[in-house]
Motif scaffolding. Structure first.
Motif, PDB file in Angstrom:
ATOM      1  N   LYS A  61       1.217  -1.226   0.299  1.00 11.44           N
ATOM      2  CA  LYS A  61       0.199  -0.079   0.038  1.00 11.44           C
ATOM      3  C   LYS A  61       0.590   0.940  -0.279  1.00 11.44           C
ATOM      4  O   LYS A  61       1.859   0.992   0.655  1.00 11.44           O
ATOM      5  N   GLU A  76       0.794   5.149   0.485  1.00 10.24           N
ATOM      6  CA  GLU A  76       0.160   6.144   1.350  1.00 10.24           C
ATOM      7  C   GLU A  76       0.700   7.730   1.574  1.00 10.24           C
ATOM      8  O   GLU A  76       1.730   7.457   1.739  1.00 10.24           O
ATOM      9  N   GLU A 120       0.180  10.575   4.087  1.00 13.26           N
ATOM     10  CA  GLU A 120      -1.461  11.495   5.184  1.00 13.26           C
ATOM     11  C   GLU A 120      -0.603  12.826   4.796  1.00 13.26           C
ATOM     12  O   GLU A 120      -0.112  12.947   5.442  1.00 13.26           O
ATOM     13  N   THR A 131      -5.719  11.390   3.746  1.00 13.82           N
ATOM     14  CA  THR A 131      -5.246  10.501   3.680  1.00 13.82           C
ATOM     15  C   THR A 131      -5.939   9.802   2.080  1.00 13.82           C
ATOM     16  O   THR A 131      -7.071   9.757   2.387  1.00 13.82           O
ATOM     17  N   ARG A 132      -4.995   9.271   1.334  1.00 11.82           N
ATOM     18  CA  ARG A 132      -5.044   9.163  -0.198  1.00 11.82           C
ATOM     19  C   ARG A 132      -3.910   7.606   0.117  1.00 11.82           C
ATOM     20  O   ARG A 132      -2.950   7.754   0.246  1.00 11.82           O
ATOM     21  N   SER A 133      -4.621   6.386  -0.536  1.00 14.60           N
ATOM     22  CA  SER A 133      -3.890   5.637  -0.682  1.00 14.60           C
ATOM     23  C   SER A 133      -3.955   4.814  -1.712  1.00 14.60           C
ATOM     24  O   SER A 133      -4.847   5.045  -1.968  1.00 14.60           O
ATOM     25  N   SER A 168      -7.496   5.081  -6.605  1.00 15.67           N
ATOM     26  CA  SER A 168      -6.964   5.395  -5.461  1.00 15.67           C
ATOM     27  C   SER A 168      -7.711   6.006  -4.100  1.00 15.67           C
ATOM     28  O   SER A 168      -9.053   6.097  -5.141  1.00 15.67           O
TER      29      SER A 168
END
Lengths: 729, 161
Positions: free
Chosen positions: A86, A88, A90, A105-107, A124
């Motif tokens: 993952k 990510e 933040e 937060t984008r993951s 995403s």
């Protein structure tokens, strides 16, 4: 808003979890080329906008276009079949007014199947957690709230001035586009509110005027005349609108011409010098061509003269002498032969010369008659047979017979080539003079050629020297080539002419508009005169008040804008001087100059108000940065300065140490929070110390980022790449 | 002008071996403007001009080579060497000067003998021209760069004469 922190997990070259914490004031992230600076800038962008910058194609790309490239190569390499990785980012932002913290937060996830093949998520995933002052957290799900929050962090129209990379500064304040500054002012100030007032006041006035005229018409004593005047007024208004359009166009043209002229101003001297050198070069080329053509003709001519001027006979005089000797012998023999022939002929002639009368005179028939008659018919005397006269007459008859037997002399020779031999001899003699003169002619002709060749060399030398001068002048000037120098001079001239003609046109249009307005007022008076006086004075008053209101709104907007410009200019110069304080070179002064079309352009002037032509690229970038900063700092009441953080990647990449420090110092004073990502302080502990002391209490956190690959062999493998993060303050 | 006319009705030859290295190289065989011809490295407008040059070279140096048993190349009759009649006449004069011809005897010869003598005179012209070509060819071989000079044939006139 203040950015409290950003945490990158397996994001591009950042392997594992890396957290950057920031404070209000100046935060700096220092890193060498390739250390991950732009990827950090990308992380800010990605978390908010789901986009990263593709440096290869110079464009932003969405997650679904880059997919697994977002994920750290090392993390992907370490991922076992059946596992997932993952990536990510933040970002925690804080709104001090609301005392609210937001965690954005984008993951994005990739996974390996059992065969080790990578599977990539299409999109995403984005979440926002809202935490209040009591530390109670709730996820934000309402899209309208999310949009509002994102706008609060950084509105789209403000974004270019707050978040930018060094290379974008050029286009933010474009010195070639005179509306750029106006656009920036519109975005970053509250001037748009005045535009709104102006628009509203205009509409209100138009409505009141319409109503007034409708009433005027109703109350008119002569409706036909009223209609006629109304029509005239409408025509005038159409004319005024057309004149206004024309004025706008002429003002645009004038602005463009002035702008181009100013741009060309620093080049035109160089261009004129190059153009004059170019004229000399053309002249020399022409001369060289003439000499060359003459030389070709001369050289062709010299060979032609071998035959046409009989030069091939040079040195052939002895052959004439040889022939002369031979001819002498020939002619002597010939003369002797001719003399013998003449003697023989003369003897014969002598032989037949004793007769007094020609042969056959008198004719033999008469002679015979005279003999028969024994009487001379010529002298009419007796000539008895046997007498002397008779014998003389008989002799005449004998002589005729004898003459017929006269021998012919033998020819001198079988052939007579004497005249031809003589002509050959005479031809030889006539060419003798030329043979003697050939040497002189040849020397003269070769001398002429050598002289022309020397001239050719001399002119060629001059030409080479001019061409060198042109090259040097082009290299030393702002003009890129000879062609462009000619274009510059021509364009400069034509822009000067365009300025004069546009100014004249504007004056004429202004005069015409004034005349039309007077005409309109006169019609208004006439219309009023037709009224029977039943119109409410309040209606007229309303129209007049709204007209004043419109004019006030217009002039207020202009006044506010002009005041803003003056303030901006002052602020821009303040920042410019601050950034250039340690540099001793000429820096000039920023002047925001009004254009004919109402826009403003930043200019860099010397102490006498002339445009500075010698400033370098760094100064130009600094001026642009100073103007951007001025827009932020001049309007302290604007939310732009207070709430939006500056995030910039390599803004000072073209600068020396002094300018880099100057920029950071100014940024620390202008922005409530700035995050500057830079390589200028990398491996420069002294400069870092200067930075700490210059920014003083405004200094926030300073980080150093470095790639972890130190060994030469490792640097070949991206799978080993990760970033080492060190907080140095 | 019987003698001269009959001589000029003859068409001399040159050794074929000189056609490429000398004649085609230095004479304007294909025609064209004079300046263009010069730029192509041709110094003579016609083959006969080069031939006259070679003949005069041989005559001045009294250097002649018989053309026995060599392949020859014929070209136009002497009467058609139009550029300069006075040069043609000079060459005729020079040939008589260099030959064993007794002009007085010639005038007393029978017709067939006169014809023979005229042919011998033409042969002599060919031999001197051949000598001249040999001098030029030797120069081309020994000093090829000499002929890069644009007025080489003018300079060559002054050599050893």
């Amino acid at each position: 808003m203040v950015i409290n922190s950003i945490t990158l997990t397996n994001f591009q070259c950042y392997f594992g979890e890396m957290k950057f914490e920031f404070k209000a004031g100046l935060n700096v992230v220092i890193g060498d080329n390739g250390a991950g600076k732009s990827k950090l800038y990308d992380a800010f962008y990605w978390v908010l906008y789901d986009q990263v910058f593709d440096s290869l194609n110079r464009e932003f790309k969405k997650t679904n276009q880059v997919k697994g490239n977002l994920v750290s190569d090392k993390a992907k390499a370490l991922c076992e079949p059946g596992e997932m990785v993952k990536t990510e980012v933040e970002m925690v932002v804080y709104n001090p007014k609301q005392e609210m913290e937001y965690t954005l937060t984008r993951s994005y996830t990739v996974s390996k199947n059992d065969s080790g093949v990578l599977r990539q998520d299409p999109e995403s995933n984005f979440t926002i957690l809202k935490t209040d002052k009591f530390k109670i957290s709730r996820p934000m799900v309402n899209q309208a709230d999310i949009a509002s929050l994102l706008k609060g962090i950084l509105p789209d129209d403000v974004k270019p001035y707050m978040w930018f990379q060094g290379e974008q500064v050029d286009s933010l304040i474009d010195f070639k586009n005179n509306s750029t500054l106006t656009h920036a002012i519109n975005v970053l100030s509250d001037i748009r509110e005045f535009d709104f007032f102006e628009e509203v006041s205009q509409k209100a006035y138009e409505a009141a005027e319409k109503e007034y005229h409708r009433r005027l018409k109703e109350a008119s004593s002569d409706t036909r005349k009223n209609e006629e005047l109304e029509n005239q007024k409408q025509r005038i208004q159409r004319d005024l609108a057309r004149l206004e359009e024309e004025k706008k166009l002429a003002a645009e043209n004038l602005t463009y011409a002035v702008e181009r002229k100013d741009l060309l101003l620093n080049k035109v001297d160089d261009a004129q010098q190059i153009k004059s050198l170019n004229n000399r070069e053309s002249h020399l080329k022409e001369r060289l061509k003439e000499i060359d053509e003459r030389l070709v003709k001369m050289k062709a001519g010299i060979n032609k003269s071998l035959i046409s001027r009989n030069w091939i006979l040079k040195g052939a005089g002895s052959l004439v002498d040889m022939f002369a000797e031979k001819y002498d012998i020939y002619s002597q023999t010939r003369n002797r032969q001719e003399a013998a022939f003449s003697a023989k002929k003369e003897a014969l002639d002598e032989l037949y010369k004793e007769f007094r009368l020609p042969v056959d005179v008198p004719e033999p028939i008469f002679v015979k008659q005279m003999l028969e008659k024994e009487h001379c018919l010529v002298c009419d005397r007796e000539a008895p047979n046997g007498s002397a006269p008779y014998l003389k007459i008989l002799e005449l008859l004998e002589r005729s017979k004898a003459h017929k037997q006269k021998p012919k002399p033998e020819p001198i020779t079988k052939h007579d080539f004497s005249k031809e031999f003589k002509s050959l001899y005479q031809n030889g003699l006539s060419l003798q003079g030329m043979i003697n003169h050939a040497d002189h002619e040849i020397r003269t002709a070769i001398g002429d050629i050598l002289e022309s060749e020397a001239k050719y060399k001399e002119v060629k030398g001059e030409l080479d020297s001019i061409q060198r001068e042109i090259m040097e002048a082009v290299n030393a000037s702002s003009v890129s080539s000879i062609d462009s120098s000619i274009d510059i001079v021509n364009e400069f001239q034509s822009q000067l002419e365009a300025i004069v003609s546009s100014e004249k046109k504007l004056d004429r249009l202004k005069y015409e508009a004034e005349a039309k307005q007077k005409e309109g007022k006169k019609i208004d008076e006439e219309l009023k005169g037709l009224s029977t006086g039943k119109i409410s004075p309040i209606l007229e008053e309303k129209k007049n008040v709204l007209e004043d209101f419109r004019d006030i709104a217009k002039s207020t907007r202009e006044r506010v804008f002009n005041r803003l410009i003056l303030q901006l200019e002052e602020e821009a110069n303040h920042h410019y001087y601050s950034m250039t304080a340690e540099n001793k070179s000429v820096r000039g002064r920023i002047k925001l100059e009004k254009q004919a079309n109402g826009n403003y352009m930043p200019k860099n002037l010397d102490s006498e108000g002339r445009i500075l032509t010698s400033i370098n690229d760094s100064n130009i970038i600094l001026i642009k940065l100073a103007v951007i900063m001025a827009i932020i700092s001049a309007k302290k009441s604007s939310p732009a300065a207070d709430l939006y953080p500056l995030i910039t990647d390599a803004p000072t990449s073209k600068f020396g140490d002094n300018y880099a420090i100057g920029f950071c110092r100014a940024a620390s004073q202008v922005y409530s929070q700035s995050i500057v990502i830079s390589k200028d302080f990398y491996n420069k502990p002294d400069l870092q110390q200067r930075l700490f002391s210059e920014a003083g209490e405004k200094i926030g956190n300073i980080y150093l980022i470095e790639p972890s690959l130190s060994e030469e062999v490792q640097r070949e493998h991206r799978d080993e790449l990760e970033v080492r993060l060190t907080k140095i303050r | 002008m019987e003698f001269i006319k009959r001589f000029e009705d003859r068409a001399p030859v040159y050794a074929k071996v000189y056609r490429e290295p000398i004649v085609n190289r230095f004479a304007n065989v294909g025609g064209g403007k004079e300046t263009e011809m010069f730029e192509r490295g041709k110094f003579f407008s016609n083959v006969y001009e080069l031939y006259m040059y070679a003949a005069m070279l041989g005559l001045k140096k009294n250097y002649r080579i018989p053309l026995e048993s060599v392949e020859t190349q014929k070209f136009i009759e002497i009467r058609d060497w139009k550029t300069s009649t006075e040069l043609v006449r000079f060459i005729t004069m020079a040939l008589i000067a260099r030959s064993n011809l007794d002009m007085n005897e010639l005038e007393n010869m029978e017709e067939a003998q006169v014809e023979r003598t005229l042919t011998e005179l033409k042969d002599l012209l060919e031999e001197y021209a051949n000598g001249g070509f040999d001098l030029i060819y030797t120069k081309v071989q020994d000093e090829p760069y000499f002929f890069e000079n644009e007025y080489c044939f003018v300079e060559m006139l002054g050599e050893g004469i």
